[in-house]
Write a protein that holds these residues in place. Structure first.
Motif, PDB file in Angstrom:
ATOM      1  N   GLY A 155      48.651 -51.638  64.890  1.00 14.00           N
ATOM      2  CA  GLY A 155      48.036 -52.933  65.164  1.00 14.00           C
ATOM      3  C   GLY A 155      48.902 -54.104  64.745  1.00 14.00           C
ATOM      4  N   ASN A 156      49.123 -54.269  63.441  1.00 11.82           N
ATOM      5  CA  ASN A 156      49.977 -55.358  62.956  1.00 11.82           C
ATOM      6  C   ASN A 156      50.524 -55.004  61.576  1.00 11.82           C
ATOM      7  OD1 ASN A 156      48.121 -56.195  60.864  1.00 11.82           O
ATOM      8  ND2 ASN A 156      46.903 -57.215  62.435  1.00 11.82           N
ATOM      9  N   GLU A 157      51.284 -55.920  60.992  1.00  6.33           N
ATOM     10  CA  GLU A 157      51.937 -55.633  59.714  1.00  6.33           C
ATOM     11  C   GLU A 157      50.976 -55.534  58.538  1.00  6.33           C
ATOM     12  OE1 GLU A 157      52.223 -60.164  60.277  1.00  6.33           O
ATOM     13  OE2 GLU A 157      52.310 -58.399  61.535  1.00  6.33           O
ATOM     14  N   PHE A 158      49.705 -55.871  58.739  1.00  5.35           N
ATOM     15  CA  PHE A 158      48.722 -55.821  57.665  1.00  5.35           C
ATOM     16  C   PHE A 158      47.912 -54.524  57.661  1.00  5.35           C
ATOM     17  CE2 PHE A 158      49.314 -60.316  58.795  1.00  5.35           C
ATOM     18  CZ  PHE A 158      49.910 -60.736  57.608  1.00  5.35           C
ATOM     19  N   VAL A 159      48.173 -53.653  58.623  1.00  6.63           N
ATOM     20  CA  VAL A 159      47.410 -52.414  58.745  1.00  6.63           C
ATOM     21  C   VAL A 159      48.353 -51.237  58.504  1.00  6.63           C
ATOM     22  CG1 VAL A 159      45.909 -51.043  60.222  1.00  6.63           C
ATOM     23  CG2 VAL A 159      45.934 -53.516  60.471  1.00  6.63           C
ATOM     24  N   SER A 160      48.432 -50.786  57.261  1.00  7.51           N
ATOM     25  CA  SER A 160      49.282 -49.642  56.945  1.00  7.51           C
ATOM     26  C   SER A 160      48.724 -48.906  55.741  1.00  7.51           C
ATOM     27  CB  SER A 160      50.726 -50.068  56.670  1.00  7.51           C
ATOM     28  OG  SER A 160      50.845 -50.700  55.428  1.00  7.51           O
ATOM     29  N   VAL A 161      49.226 -47.706  55.540  1.00 11.55           N
ATOM     30  CA  VAL A 161      48.865 -46.907  54.374  1.00 11.55           C
ATOM     31  C   VAL A 161      50.152 -46.370  53.763  1.00 11.55           C
ATOM     32  CG1 VAL A 161      46.564 -46.235  55.180  1.00 11.55           C
ATOM     33  CG2 VAL A 161      48.534 -44.856  55.797  1.00 11.55           C
ATOM     34  N   LYS A 162      50.125 -46.064  52.488  1.00  7.96           N
ATOM     35  CA  LYS A 162      51.286 -45.533  51.778  1.00  7.96           C
ATOM     36  C   LYS A 162      51.063 -44.045  51.558  1.00  7.96           C
ATOM     37  CE  LYS A 162      53.793 -46.160  47.437  1.00  7.96           C
ATOM     38  NZ  LYS A 162      53.781 -46.913  46.169  1.00  7.96           N
ATOM     39  N   LEU A 163      51.884 -43.216  52.190  1.00  8.88           N
ATOM     40  CA  LEU A 163      51.739 -41.773  52.093  1.00  8.88           C
ATOM     41  C   LEU A 163      53.062 -41.115  51.749  1.00  8.88           C
ATOM     42  CD1 LEU A 163      49.763 -41.162  55.422  1.00  8.88           C
ATOM     43  CD2 LEU A 163      48.806 -41.261  53.133  1.00  8.88           C
ATOM     44  N   THR A 164      52.994 -39.982  51.093  1.00  8.31           N
ATOM     45  CA  THR A 164      54.190 -39.157  50.940  1.00  8.31           C
ATOM     46  C   THR A 164      54.373 -38.392  52.258  1.00  8.31           C
ATOM     47  OG1 THR A 164      52.983 -37.217  50.150  1.00  8.31           O
ATOM     48  CG2 THR A 164      53.724 -38.821  48.468  1.00  8.31           C
ATOM     49  N   PRO A 165      55.561 -37.866  52.517  1.00  7.21           N
ATOM     50  CA  PRO A 165      55.736 -37.068  53.732  1.00  7.21           C
ATOM     51  C   PRO A 165      54.744 -35.905  53.814  1.00  7.21           C
ATOM     52  CG  PRO A 165      57.866 -37.667  52.868  1.00  7.21           C
ATOM     53  CD  PRO A 165      56.853 -38.101  51.853  1.00  7.21           C
ATOM     54  N   LYS A 166      54.450 -35.265  52.688  1.00  3.22           N
ATOM     55  CA  LYS A 166      53.496 -34.151  52.691  1.00  3.22           C
ATOM     56  C   LYS A 166      52.096 -34.631  53.047  1.00  3.22           C
ATOM     57  CE  LYS A 166      52.478 -29.875  52.228  1.00  3.22           C
ATOM     58  NZ  LYS A 166      52.968 -28.930  53.224  1.00  3.22           N
ATOM     59  N   GLU A 167      51.688 -35.781  52.492  1.00  2.23           N
ATOM     60  CA  GLU A 167      50.377 -36.342  52.811  1.00  2.23           C
ATOM     61  C   GLU A 167      50.277 -36.694  54.293  1.00  2.23           C
ATOM     62  OE1 GLU A 167      49.162 -38.472  48.596  1.00  2.23           O
ATOM     63  OE2 GLU A 167      50.472 -39.551  49.992  1.00  2.23           O
ATOM     64  N   LEU A 168      51.349 -37.244  54.853  1.00  2.00           N
ATOM     65  CA  LEU A 168      51.375 -37.582  56.277  1.00  2.00           C
ATOM     66  C   LEU A 168      51.257 -36.323  57.132  1.00  2.00           C
ATOM     67  CD1 LEU A 168      51.689 -39.611  58.589  1.00  2.00           C
ATOM     68  CD2 LEU A 168      54.171 -39.361  58.335  1.00  2.00           C
ATOM     69  N   GLU A 169      51.964 -35.286  56.731  1.00  2.00           N
ATOM     70  CA  GLU A 169      51.905 -34.019  57.457  1.00  2.00           C
ATOM     71  C   GLU A 169      50.474 -33.470  57.486  1.00  2.00           C
ATOM     72  OE1 GLU A 169      54.218 -29.719  57.460  1.00  2.00           O
ATOM     73  OE2 GLU A 169      54.406 -31.017  55.724  1.00  2.00           O
ATOM     74  N   ILE A 170      49.800 -33.514  56.348  1.00  5.06           N
ATOM     75  CA  ILE A 170      48.432 -33.010  56.255  1.00  5.06           C
ATOM     76  C   ILE A 170      47.470 -33.901  57.044  1.00  5.06           C
ATOM     77  CG2 ILE A 170      46.506 -32.625  54.664  1.00  5.06           C
ATOM     78  CD1 ILE A 170      48.704 -31.818  52.572  1.00  5.06           C
ATOM     79  N   ALA A 171      47.561 -35.218  56.856  1.00  4.40           N
ATOM     80  CA  ALA A 171      46.644 -36.151  57.511  1.00  4.40           C
ATOM     81  C   ALA A 171      46.769 -36.128  59.028  1.00  4.40           C
ATOM     82  CB  ALA A 171      46.885 -37.571  56.995  1.00  4.40           C
TER      83      ALA A 171
END
Length: 43
Positions: A12-28
């Motif tokens: 969407g824009n620069e204000f919509v993000s989450v901070k994840l580790t690569p492992k968390e991203l893989e799972i999510a």
């Protein structure tokens, strides 16, 4: 992306993000594995 401690996927824009580790991203994301799209890249 796996070389980074954290990844900030966004939408969407620069204000919509989450901070994840690569492992968390893989799972999510429900990923079934990783692929190398940067073969030959050097740090």
């Amino acid at each position: 992306m796996k070389r980074f401690e954290y990844i900030h996927p966004a939408g969407g824009n620069e204000f919509v993000s989450v901070k994840l580790t690569p492992k968390e991203l893989e799972i999510a994301s429900g990923a079934v594995g990783w692929c190398d799209v940067c073969k030959g890249w050097e740090e």
